[in-house]
Write an enzyme that holds these catalytic residues in place. Structure first.
Site, PDB file in Angstrom:
ATOM      1  N   CYS A   1       0.851  -1.119  -0.009  1.00  0.00           N
ATOM      2  CA  CYS A   1      -0.208  -0.005   0.020  1.00  0.00           C
ATOM      3  C   CYS A   1       0.846   1.339   0.112  1.00  0.00           C
ATOM      4  O   CYS A   1       1.326   1.798   1.109  1.00  0.00           O
ATOM      5  CB  CYS A   1      -0.939  -0.014   1.195  1.00  0.00           C
ATOM      6  SG  CYS A   1      -1.948   1.471   1.284  1.00  0.00           S
TER       7      CYS A   1
ATOM      8  N   CYS B   1      -0.403   4.027   1.969  1.00  0.00           N
ATOM      9  CA  CYS B   1      -0.089   3.938   3.640  1.00  0.00           C
ATOM     10  C   CYS B   1       1.133   4.085   3.839  1.00  0.00           C
ATOM     11  O   CYS B   1       1.564   4.938   4.984  1.00  0.00           O
ATOM     12  CB  CYS B   1      -0.670   2.627   3.942  1.00  0.00           C
ATOM     13  SG  CYS B   1      -2.174   1.810   3.100  1.00  0.00           S
ATOM     14  N   ASP B   2       2.062   3.714   3.008  1.00  0.00           N
ATOM     15  CA  ASP B   2       3.382   3.446   3.817  1.00  0.00           C
ATOM     16  C   ASP B   2       4.563   4.461   2.881  1.00  0.00           C
ATOM     17  O   ASP B   2       5.475   4.705   3.405  1.00  0.00           O
ATOM     18  CB  ASP B   2       3.777   2.214   3.634  1.00  0.00           C
ATOM     19  CG  ASP B   2       3.064   1.154   4.594  1.00  0.00           C
ATOM     20  OD1 ASP B   2       2.537   1.747   5.678  1.00  0.00           O
ATOM     21  OD2 ASP B   2       2.981   0.108   4.148  1.00  0.00           O
TER      22      ASP B   2
HETATM   23  C1  LIG Z   1       0.553  -3.503   5.187  1.00  0.00           C
HETATM   24  C2  LIG Z   1      -0.701  -2.948   5.222  1.00  0.00           C
HETATM   25  C3  LIG Z   1      -0.531  -1.626   5.512  1.00  0.00           C
HETATM   26  C4  LIG Z   1      -1.586  -0.524   5.710  1.00  0.00           C
HETATM   27  N1  LIG Z   1      -1.587   0.474   6.196  1.00  0.00           N
HETATM   28  C5  LIG Z   1      -2.466   1.518   6.177  1.00  0.00           C
HETATM   29  C6  LIG Z   1      -2.296   2.787   6.867  1.00  0.00           C
HETATM   30  O1  LIG Z   1      -1.258   3.276   7.257  1.00  0.00           O
HETATM   31  N2  LIG Z   1      -3.471   3.534   6.814  1.00  0.00           N
HETATM   32  C7  LIG Z   1      -4.693   3.279   6.191  1.00  0.00           C
HETATM   33  O2  LIG Z   1      -5.472   4.097   6.282  1.00  0.00           O
HETATM   34  N3  LIG Z   1      -4.848   1.853   5.682  1.00  0.00           N
HETATM   35  C8  LIG Z   1      -4.002   1.030   5.592  1.00  0.00           C
HETATM   36  N4  LIG Z   1      -4.084  -0.279   5.010  1.00  0.00           N
HETATM   37  C9  LIG Z   1      -5.281  -0.656   4.471  1.00  0.00           C
HETATM   38  C10 LIG Z   1      -6.083  -0.836   5.534  1.00  0.00           C
HETATM   39  O3  LIG Z   1      -5.525  -1.688   6.567  1.00  0.00           O
HETATM   40  C11 LIG Z   1      -7.547  -1.444   5.033  1.00  0.00           C
HETATM   41  O4  LIG Z   1      -8.147  -0.576   4.268  1.00  0.00           O
HETATM   42  C12 LIG Z   1      -8.555  -1.789   6.102  1.00  0.00           C
HETATM   43  O5  LIG Z   1      -7.740  -2.630   7.134  1.00  0.00           O
HETATM   44  C13 LIG Z   1      -9.804  -2.329   5.642  1.00  0.00           C
HETATM   45  O6  LIG Z   1     -10.546  -2.654   6.820  1.00  0.00           O
HETATM   46  P1  LIG Z   1     -12.025  -3.606   6.597  1.00  0.00           P
HETATM   47  O7  LIG Z   1     -12.428  -3.477   7.870  1.00  0.00           O
HETATM   48  O8  LIG Z   1     -12.689  -3.317   5.205  1.00  0.00           O
HETATM   49  O9  LIG Z   1     -11.114  -5.124   6.281  1.00  0.00           O
HETATM   50  P2  LIG Z   1      -9.999  -5.691   6.902  1.00  0.00           P
HETATM   51  O10 LIG Z   1      -9.146  -5.018   7.944  1.00  0.00           O
HETATM   52  O11 LIG Z   1      -9.269  -6.693   5.847  1.00  0.00           O
HETATM   53  O12 LIG Z   1     -10.574  -6.902   8.007  1.00  0.00           O
HETATM   54  C14 LIG Z   1     -11.489  -7.924   7.405  1.00  0.00           C
HETATM   55  C15 LIG Z   1     -11.807  -8.968   8.465  1.00  0.00           C
HETATM   56  O13 LIG Z   1     -12.511 -10.040   8.410  1.00  0.00           O
HETATM   57  C16 LIG Z   1     -11.919 -11.227   8.525  1.00  0.00           C
HETATM   58  N5  LIG Z   1     -12.752 -12.638   7.808  1.00  0.00           N
HETATM   59  C17 LIG Z   1     -12.515 -12.598   6.354  1.00  0.00           C
HETATM   60  N6  LIG Z   1     -13.356 -13.665   5.996  1.00  0.00           N
HETATM   61  C18 LIG Z   1     -13.918 -14.200   6.995  1.00  0.00           C
HETATM   62  C19 LIG Z   1     -14.561 -15.172   7.124  1.00  0.00           C
HETATM   63  N7  LIG Z   1     -15.008 -16.073   6.330  1.00  0.00           N
HETATM   64  N8  LIG Z   1     -14.978 -15.523   8.517  1.00  0.00           N
HETATM   65  C20 LIG Z   1     -14.633 -14.715   9.301  1.00  0.00           C
HETATM   66  N9  LIG Z   1     -13.828 -13.558   9.173  1.00  0.00           N
HETATM   67  C21 LIG Z   1     -13.412 -13.367   8.216  1.00  0.00           C
HETATM   68  C22 LIG Z   1     -10.589 -11.327   8.304  1.00  0.00           C
HETATM   69  O14 LIG Z   1      -9.829 -12.150   9.130  1.00  0.00           O
HETATM   70  C23 LIG Z   1     -10.339  -9.997   8.902  1.00  0.00           C
HETATM   71  O15 LIG Z   1      -9.870  -9.772  10.355  1.00  0.00           O
HETATM   72  C24 LIG Z   1      -2.881  -1.086   5.082  1.00  0.00           C
HETATM   73  C25 LIG Z   1      -2.943  -2.261   4.538  1.00  0.00           C
HETATM   74  C26 LIG Z   1      -1.841  -3.280   4.681  1.00  0.00           C
HETATM   75  C27 LIG Z   1      -2.172  -4.603   4.150  1.00  0.00           C
END
Ligand SMILES: Cc1cc2nc3c(=O)[nH]c(=O)nc-3n(C[C@H](O)[C@H](O)[C@H](O)COP(=O)(O)OP(=O)(O)OC[C@H]3O[C@@H](n4cnc5c(N)ncnc54)[C@H](O)[C@@H]3O)c2cc1C
Length: 368
Positions: A148, A151-152
């Site tokens: 990302c 992000c980084d």
């Molecule tokens: C390395 C990295 C660094 C990042 N840094 C930043 C940053 O600095 N700032 C920023 O704003 N964004 C950052 N991001 C992006 C940010 O992390 C995502 O946009 C955000 O986490 C999305 O949130 P979400 O709740 O949609 O999903 P997620 O955070 O992906 O959470 C989804 C959850 O659903 C669970 N899940 C999936 N399928 C199932 C299932 N079948 N049963 C039960 N549970 C399930 C997963 O285990 C997970 O815990 C970064 C991403 C990465 C990969």
């Protein structure tokens, strides 16, 4: 085989920023939400708390002027959701049936029936699976390797340094162009001799003097040291098989994301990649009572703050639906929990039995 049955008004799947924000809002609305998340599993790359559990500095989440560690941020989210009475369950959901309400979810130990479902299962960045790419301490993930740039990219370790972007699609062009704001130089490594990216994105990248393309080349290994992080990449030309080392301080893998939507294939509308389709200005999916928020429905922004924002929307949409109020659907119509459809022009209501009535009391009175 599930041994216990739970009956709920609101179930949320996923404990990333989207799911936990939905939980905070639903719990404060006294809806007693149940939040289900997959247990930590290194192989499947899951961790309660979602994607931010694998990152260190989060510098762009509002409210934390000095930045915050990813896992520490998610601990705050969780504590806030717990404070208002969210129940948590750590289990994999094996099947989900949203063909009728209550929707039915099955895990190893539970069958869960719910009136509304909020899907916040996120999207996973795709990785190359090469040595050096794994998260610290097994590789340099979080210490020079990222998926990302937004992000980084602005982190101090990448400033005025040579960086590598891997990929040839729109995401790779976007990430490379963005990184030129900070980097001394950006190498785009692509395994073919032409890009998949759209013409406009290609043109922008070709015109940028800080971007250099390395064609017909694959990254074989990410090199580095424990303290310094990434120091270079080992490349191999796929045509000549010649190998060389390219020095760089960061590697951004930009080969795409995979939304976690397998559970709902064939049941909910998705785009060609598998992202859930939601209504404009709403989180409603094509099934009334099923809402989606965060990265699982967002192929564009993919940020913690946008995930949290749509998590709030999903909880308010579910609350509205449970209150018998109409909720906007992807097709432009609105629907209530009783199954009444309000047409996109708001002129008529289609009752569950197919009868059409005007949506204006004075018109109804005139017809009577
Ligand atoms: C390395 C990295 C660094 C990042 N840094 C930043 C940053 O600095 N700032 C920023 O704003 N964004 C950052 N991001 C992006 C940010 O992390 C995502 O946009 C955000 O986490 C999305 O949130 P979400 O709740 O949609 O999903 P997620 O955070 O992906 O959470 C989804 C959850 O659903 C669970 N899940 C999936 N399928 C199932 C299932 N079948 N049963 C039960 N549970 C399930 C997963 O285990 C997970 O815990 C970064 C991403 C990465 C990969």
């Amino acid at each position: 085989m599930p041994t216990q049955t739970l009956d709920k008004e609101v179930v949320i799947i996923g404990s990333g920023p989207a799911g936990l924000t939905a939980a905070i809002y639903a719990a404060r609305a006294n809806l007693k939400p149940l939040l289900i998340d997959a247990p930590a599993d290194a192989e499947k790359q899951t961790a309660p708390g979602g994607q931010l559990m694998i990152t260190t500095d989060v510098e762009n989440y509002p409210g934390f002027a000095k930045g915050i560690d990813g896992p520490a941020l998610m601990e705050e989210f969780r504590a806030q959701a717990e404070r208002f009475g969210t129940e948590f369950l750590e289990e994999w959901i094996h099947t989900a049936d949203v063909s009728e309400r209550p929707f039915i979810l099955k895990t190893d130990n539970y069958e869960i029936n719910t009136q509304t479902l909020i899907i916040a299962t996120g999207a996973s960045a795709m990785w190359l699976g090469i040595p050096g790419e794994a998260k610290v301490p097994d590789g340099f993930g979080g210490n020079g390797v990222s998926a990302c740039a937004t992000c980084d990219g602005p982190l101090p370790g990448f400033r005025n340094q040579p960086l590598v972007v891997v990929g040839g699609g729109d995401t790779a062009m976007e990430e490379a162009t963005f990184l030129t704001r900070y980097a001394a130089k950006v190498y785009v490594i692509h395994r073919r001799d032409k890009l998949r990216a759209s013409k406009i994105m290609q043109d922008k990248a070709f015109q940028n003097p800080k971007i250099e393309f390395v064609w017909n080349t694959e990254v074989e290994e990410i090199l580095g040291e424990t303290q310094a992080g990434v120091t270079g990449v080992r490349l191999r030309n796929v045509q000549t098989h010649e190998e060389r080392v390219l020095a760089c301080s960061g590697v951004f893998i930009a080969i795409g994301h995979k939304p976690n939507t397998a559970l709902f294939k064939g049941q909910l509308d998705m785009d060609e990649i598998g992202y859930l389709v939601t209504a404009h200005r709403s989180t409603a999916t094509n099934v009334p009572g099923v809402f989606a928020c965060g990265d699982v429905q967002d192929n564009c922004y993919r940020q913690a703050v946008t995930a949290a924002g749509t998590g709030c929307m999903a909880a308010l949409d579910a609350e509205r639906f449970l209150d018998h109020l109409p909720v906007a659907m992807p097709g432009g119509d609105e629907v209530t929990i009783e199954g009444e459809h309000i047409t996109p022009d708001h002129q008529a209501i289609i009752e569950p039995d197919g009868r059409m009535v005007p949506n204006h009391p004075e018109m109804a009175a005139r017809e009577d």
